[in-house]
Every structure is written in C-alpha cells, then in structure tokens.
Scaffold this active site. Sequence first.
Site, PDB file in Angstrom:
ATOM      1  N   GLY A 331     -65.515   7.459 -27.082  1.00 53.94           N
ATOM      2  CA  GLY A 331     -65.255   6.043 -27.356  1.00 53.94           C
ATOM      3  C   GLY A 331     -66.539   5.301 -27.620  1.00 53.94           C
ATOM      4  O   GLY A 331     -67.642   5.846 -27.532  1.00 53.94           O
ATOM      5  N   GLY A 333     -68.281   1.184 -27.129  1.00 46.83           N
ATOM      6  CA  GLY A 333     -68.157  -0.185 -26.644  1.00 46.83           C
ATOM      7  C   GLY A 333     -69.379  -0.982 -26.993  1.00 46.83           C
ATOM      8  O   GLY A 333     -70.255  -0.537 -27.744  1.00 46.83           O
ATOM      9  N   SER A 335     -71.879  -1.678 -25.213  1.00 47.59           N
ATOM     10  CA  SER A 335     -73.133  -1.206 -24.632  1.00 47.59           C
ATOM     11  C   SER A 335     -73.541   0.170 -25.140  1.00 47.59           C
ATOM     12  O   SER A 335     -74.589   0.675 -24.761  1.00 47.59           O
ATOM     13  CB  SER A 335     -73.022  -1.172 -23.102  1.00 47.59           C
ATOM     14  N   GLY A 336     -72.714   0.824 -25.957  1.00 49.85           N
ATOM     15  CA  GLY A 336     -73.100   2.113 -26.500  1.00 49.85           C
ATOM     16  C   GLY A 336     -71.923   3.035 -26.735  1.00 49.85           C
ATOM     17  O   GLY A 336     -70.785   2.721 -26.387  1.00 49.85           O
ATOM     18  N   SER A 337     -72.214   4.201 -27.320  1.00 47.26           N
ATOM     19  CA  SER A 337     -71.193   5.215 -27.586  1.00 47.26           C
ATOM     20  C   SER A 337     -71.195   6.241 -26.462  1.00 47.26           C
ATOM     21  O   SER A 337     -72.245   6.561 -25.896  1.00 47.26           O
ATOM     22  CB  SER A 337     -71.461   5.912 -28.921  1.00 47.26           C
ATOM     23  N   VAL A 338     -70.011   6.790 -26.154  1.00 43.39           N
ATOM     24  CA  VAL A 338     -69.875   7.757 -25.064  1.00 43.39           C
ATOM     25  C   VAL A 338     -69.372   9.080 -25.633  1.00 43.39           C
ATOM     26  O   VAL A 338     -68.428   9.106 -26.434  1.00 43.39           O
ATOM     27  CB  VAL A 338     -68.904   7.241 -23.978  1.00 43.39           C
ATOM     28  N   ASP A 448     -67.387  -7.416 -15.814  1.00 38.91           N
ATOM     29  CA  ASP A 448     -66.570  -6.993 -16.957  1.00 38.91           C
ATOM     30  C   ASP A 448     -65.410  -6.099 -16.498  1.00 38.91           C
ATOM     31  O   ASP A 448     -65.194  -5.018 -17.048  1.00 38.91           O
ATOM     32  CB  ASP A 448     -67.436  -6.267 -17.985  1.00 38.91           C
TER      33      ASP A 448
END
Length: 650
Positions: A331, A333, A335-338, A448
């Site tokens: 995924g 978001g 704040s970054g890719s996972v 969040d």
Amino acid sequence: MSLASFFLVFLCCHALPSLADPRETEAAVLCTNTTAPTPLRQAFLENFYDALDALTSEVTRQRYALIVRGSTQSNATVYAFGECMKDLSIPDCGVCFAQCKTSVLKCFPIQRGVNGGRLFFDGCYLRYDGYNFFNESVSPKDMTVCGNEDFRGNWSVYKANTLELVRNLSVEAPKNEGFFVGYVSRRNVTVYGLAQCWKYVNATACQNCLAKAATRIDSCASKGEGKALNAGCYLRYSTRNFYISSSHNNPQEKKGNKNLAIIVAASSASVALLLIVTTVIFFVRKNVLKRRRERRQFGVLLESVNKSKLNMPYEILEKATDYFSDSNKLGEGGSGSVYKGALPDGTTVAIKRLSFNTTQWADHFFNEVNLISRIHHKNLVKLLGCSITGPESLLVYEFVPNHSLYDHLSGRMNTQQLTWEIRHKIILGTAEGLAYLHEESQRIIHRDIKLGNILIDDNFTPKIADFGLARLFPEDKSHLSTAICGTLGYMAPEYVVLGKLTEKADVYSFGVLIMEIISGKKSTSFVQTSYSILHTVWSLYGSNRLCDIVDPILEGNYPVEEACKLLKIGLLCAQASAELRPPMSVVVKMINNNHEICEPTQPPFLNCGSAEFSKSILQGESFVGSPRSCSQSSEDSMTENLIEHKWVTI
C-alpha cells in the site's frame, strides 16, 4: 534588536496610517434549485470540492478566478467563479473570500435539488453552477438589497446626489476596467459609491449590466444604502465611506493625494531599500543556520541509528522486497510506500520507504525510531528495525497479514469475517492500545487514528500502526499548539479550529472509529446523504433506535444491549467539548462494564449555529441541542473548516 527589526519598527512608526476593511459582511445568498439524477450527485460533489480548492488558491493570488471541473459534456460539471472588489488588498481579499466560502454551505450541492449558488459579500463574490454562466451579465435572479435605516436629512438633495453618483459610476466603471469608486457631495449631503463588473464581463456587457443595476437601485432611494446584485456586476451606494480610497480611479481625490504621494514615496524609498537589503541578509543567514542545524541533527540521528540494535543494512532490506517490486507492494500513504519482504532468517516483515526529498521524512523517521521503538504493547505494531544509509530511509515493522480495517470495510476483504465477537475484540484492543499510549508509556498522541491505521493479525487482534504524525506530550503542558495534520472526518473540532492538541483528539477519532466498525460503513460513505455517521448515530440515539445502524451483514447475530452500549460510548468519545470526552483508560473500563456510562451530549455540527458552536469551543463548553436540530453533517463542518484552514491530509 537586529537591524532588520529596527527598520521594521521604524517603518511601522513613520508610515502613514492605512485603514483595512475586508468587508466580509454578507449581502445576499441565492441558491439554485434544480433536481439532478442521484448517480450524478456524488460526481458533482467531487467536482465541487476540486473547483473550490482551485478557486481558493487563485483568488488569494490574483483576486479572481474562473474554474471548470469535470467534462464539459457531463451533467456533473461544475463551473465556479470568485472575485474580490478591486479596492481590497490581497490580505483583505483573502479574509473576505474565506468568510464567503463558509457561507457556500448554505447552497451545499450535497443537498437534493441544490446545484448552484451565488454569494454576494460587500467585499467579494463567489458563484458556482452546473452550467457555463461565464458570459452571463444579467439574469432573472438579479436583485436589489436596500439598507435597513431610512435617510434622515434633506431628502431631495440626497436623492439628487444619489442619482448623479449612480449615473457616474455606471458610466465610468466600463471605461476603467470595470471598476470605479467615487462620491457626490453637495449642501452637506455626501453619498459614496462603488461599481464593479466581474472579470468575465466585457465592456459592453458591463455597461449594460450597470445600467440595469442603476435603474433598479432607485427603489432604495429613501434608504441610507442600496446594493444592486447582478450576475455580471455589483453596484453600491451609502451615506458612509465604505470603500478604500485609491486615486487612480477617483479623480476627486487625485489632487489632494498627489503631493502627499510624492512626499511619502521620496521619504520612504531609502528606508525601503535598506529594509529590503537587511531582510535579504537576515533570511539568507537564517537559511544557512537552518541547513547547518539540519545537518547536525541528521548526523546525531545517523549516529544514534548506527549504534542501535535497530540498524539494518539498506542492501539487505532492498533485496528482501525483491528490490521494491510492485508485486510486493502492500500500500501507499502520505508518509510513504509499504512493501512485504522476507529477511535472510525467513522472517516476514513490512518495510516502509520514506524518501529524502519529502519535507516531513525526518519527522516521520524520528517519531518511529525514537518514540515507538521503546514502547511495546500487543495492540501496537512493533518496529523491528530501520535504515538511514541508502537513497531513502527505511522502517521495518512486524508483518500483519490480515490487512487493515479499511480493507475489510471498503469491500476489499470478506466483511462477513467480522463477526460481532471480532468487532468487539477490535474495539476493545484499539482502546487498550490508545490507553497505553496516552497513560502508560510516555504520554504519546497518535494524531491519525482511522480505519487504515488499524491492522488485523491472524487472530483478529488489532494493532495500531503508522506513528509518523505522533507527538510526545510534555507532562507540564495542558495542550500542544501545532500545525493541523490528520485525516478529514476523524479530527476533533478544537484541533481543526484552534490547533489545540491533547489526548482527547485521539479519543474523538476513536469515537468515529467505533461507529464505523459497528455500522460496517466508512464515515466517507455518508457523504452522499445529508447526514454524517456522527449525525446519523446521534439522531438514532435521540429516537432510541441505535441498533438501526448495526451492520446488516451480521443478520441480527449480536447482543442488542451491548451494541447500543458501544455506540453510546462512541458518542461520548465524539462530543463537541474535549473536556467532556472520557480518557481512554475510562473507555476501556466502560467497554468491560467496569464503569458507569453517562449520557452523551451532541457531537459538533458547525453549520447549526456556527457562531454559537465556535464560541462554545473557545470557552471549552459543550454544544448541546436536539438530535434533530441540525440538517447538516459534521463532515460538512469539517469542510467548512477546510475552506478556512489549511492542513496536511494523510
């Protein structure tokens, strides 16, 4: 005192006083009522939001904007226009337009039958519609608004002055790029006026529009003020000087101002030059010091990571994800890719990439490594390692295989897996994780909490993830004043409006989360109706029908009393007043039937008496009202604040 500060003070003390008035008084709001097919309303709403965003940036930059969003062949296309009066400064224009946008909710397109609106303010104008009105200068909706007070004095002189002024304005404005101000003063009676045509109106249409406005405004002759509000122009007169004088469009003031302007220009030129030079030196020095400080901080952070047990070589993590292959991507978001990865010892992990060119990467990295690596709880995702030496910084977490609550409630996963027992377990586990963060660790605020940040393991144990926005709460502080970051729909009102951050912001988000889990619907899915999830649950609570919102997939296989109890706890967590929301440790006790559950007060619905609500928030009071006293959702309230305030949406 620095040299720059000295010259700023000097300039402020010796500059001539200037009056600023954004004139954010509402003159009229006209809504267009046309019925649109249901499938198109959502598309129209999305285009409306996009148009309003684009309108905001353009108007605050150049005082006007024409925006089109959506295909011109579609019935869901939104045409929008905004403009400020030309005598306003850029800052005053921004103030007026921000206030104007809050009133656009009176013509909110989500409501059935409303897909257009015209908002006339004394200093600015906003219009949106479902058709191209950019060539429209007059329309059947044009209107005249007269003042409330009758003119007291020599009425015949007043009327003659008014007629002369209106005639002058309607003739001169088309010759002066569609704008003119002036006054007529005779026999101790002075009348001031302003005329402006909107940017999309050409000179001929401007003349025609103002001529019609001048004819109609005669109906206000007995009043001390009159306003003609047309599709293509605005005309106003008053016995008080309401406009900001400018000699370029008012010949009567030019002579008196000419010598003064020369004197001011000559005396301030040298001061301005010195101020500019000093300011440039100041900011250059500030940026140099900032870069040095960032390099020192990075060096300390790098040294700390290299010495810790968390440090992992970038090459190993890169190889673990098959060089960040798209097939391993879990995924992405704010704040970054996972990515999913497998370490050399066979451990499956989740690896997040934070790019160095992202301005917030250092904050995210610092939060995860320094805050979260030192706390451990069964309901928090565990940080296993990190790397800061490659082309981007990497964070390594335990792999949580059953995806997030968002995946389950958005149709990506089999929602039937979420039995009542599992939903109860997720709610309780999330509450325990938050209670640990707030009260048992270092007093950490997550900021969040939402469906996408609650991960589910094989045993359906919830784990709170993504601490990139987390903040450590000092013991000696009652609240933090900080930039607003989070996700629309989950943010507490006092945080959105005032930037006041406490643990109660997480409590509010948790209240929304409870309602989403029990209803089986995301809060955003309620946008297509006139009610938010908060408003819906509150209304059902008022009519003793709370269980009507329980997810129908459960097919009645749940304890009614327990479902109502949890929804009531959700309402307690989402109350307008932060002081009335219970701490998370008390919420855990309520869920476990170890604490009394009191009666909740109303959640925040800003459009229902917005001034009263804002006052109550500022005073720390609860906004209490009838469950049916509002027709607009708290999501609309958030939209209202989104219009006025900017924040990062993750």
